[in-house]
Design an enzyme around this catalytic site. Structure first.
Site, PDB file in Angstrom:
ATOM      1  N   ALA A 130       0.839  -1.208   0.000  1.00  0.00           N
ATOM      2  CA  ALA A 130       0.000   0.000   0.000  1.00  0.00           C
ATOM      3  C   ALA A 130       0.867   1.249   0.000  1.00  0.00           C
ATOM      4  CB  ALA A 130      -0.938   0.001   1.205  1.00  0.00           C
ATOM      5  N   GLY A 156       2.208   1.498  -3.437  1.00  0.00           N
ATOM      6  CA  GLY A 156       1.121   1.842  -4.347  1.00  0.00           C
ATOM      7  C   GLY A 156       0.697   3.299  -4.231  1.00  0.00           C
ATOM      8  N   ASP A 157       0.732   3.829  -3.025  1.00  0.00           N
ATOM      9  CA  ASP A 157       0.397   5.231  -2.820  1.00  0.00           C
ATOM     10  C   ASP A 157       1.370   6.128  -3.586  1.00  0.00           C
ATOM     11  OD1 ASP A 157      -1.060   7.406  -1.510  1.00  0.00           O
ATOM     12  OD2 ASP A 157       0.741   7.669  -0.299  1.00  0.00           O
ATOM     13  N   SER A 158       2.646   5.801  -3.528  1.00  0.00           N
ATOM     14  CA  SER A 158       3.636   6.622  -4.232  1.00  0.00           C
ATOM     15  C   SER A 158       3.526   6.454  -5.750  1.00  0.00           C
ATOM     16  CB  SER A 158       5.055   6.312  -3.753  1.00  0.00           C
ATOM     17  OG  SER A 158       5.416   4.994  -4.077  1.00  0.00           O
ATOM     18  N   GLU A 175       0.524   8.497  -6.794  1.00  0.00           N
ATOM     19  CA  GLU A 175       0.834   9.928  -6.770  1.00  0.00           C
ATOM     20  C   GLU A 175       1.718  10.320  -7.952  1.00  0.00           C
ATOM     21  OE1 GLU A 175       2.783  13.506  -4.128  1.00  0.00           O
ATOM     22  OE2 GLU A 175       2.166  11.682  -3.088  1.00  0.00           O
TER      23      GLU A 175
END
Length: 129
Positions: free
Chosen positions: A23, A26-28, A31
Site C-alpha cells: 500500500a 502503491g500510494d507513491s 501519486e
C-alpha cells in the site's frame, strides 16, 4: 499517459512483501501517475499540488476502486480484502470504510507495479477515461 509503466519489467516477488508495504508503494506510484498527468497543465505550483492531493486522498482512491472492481480477478479482489482487513487504525478525519478501501486500492497498485506493470497500465488507462 501510461508510457512510464508500460515498459517496466516485473521485479522481485511481491508475495514476500506485506500488504501495508505494498500500500505504501502503491500510494507513491499513484501519486507519481497523477503528477505525470498534471505536469502538462499550465498551472501554478500550488494549483498543481492541490490538484494532485485531491486525486490521491482516500475518498478519491476509494472511488477509483469502485470504478475498477468489475474488472478485477479473484486474486486481485483477495489482495484488496487482505489489505482492508489489515488496517486497524484510521485517521480521525477519515471514514473507516473509505480509508480501508483506499488502502486496498493502494495495495493493488503496489502489487501490480511489481508484478504486472502492463495490467497496471490498463487499469490506469481505464480510470482516465
Amino acid at each position: 499517459m501510461n508510457y512510464w509503466i508500460q515498459n517496466l519489467v516485473p521485479n522481485g516477488s511481491p508475495k514476500e512483501i506485506g500488504v501495508i508495504q505494498l500500500a505504501w508503494l502503491g500510494d507513491s506510484v499513484w501519486e507519481l501517475h497523477q503528477r505525470l498527468r498534471y505536469v502538462h497543465f499550465p498551472l501554478k505550483s500550488k494549483e498543481l499540488h492541490l490538484s494532485v492531493v485531491n486525486e490521491v486522498k482516500a475518498k478519491s482512491q476509494s472511488k477509483c476502486l469502485s470504478e475498477i472492481e468489475h474488472l478485477l480477478n479473484e486474486n486481485e479482489i483477495d489482495l484488496i480484502r487482505r489489505a482492508r482487513n489489515k488496517i486497524k487504525r484510521y485517521p480521525k478525519s477519515s471514514d473507516p470504510t473509505i480509508y480501508s478501501r483506499a488502502t486496498g486500492f493502494e495495495t493493488l497498485i503496489g502489487w501490480l507495479f511489481l508484478k504486472d506493470p502492463k495490467r497496471l497500465s490498463t487499469i490506469f488507462e481505464y480510470l482516465e477515461n
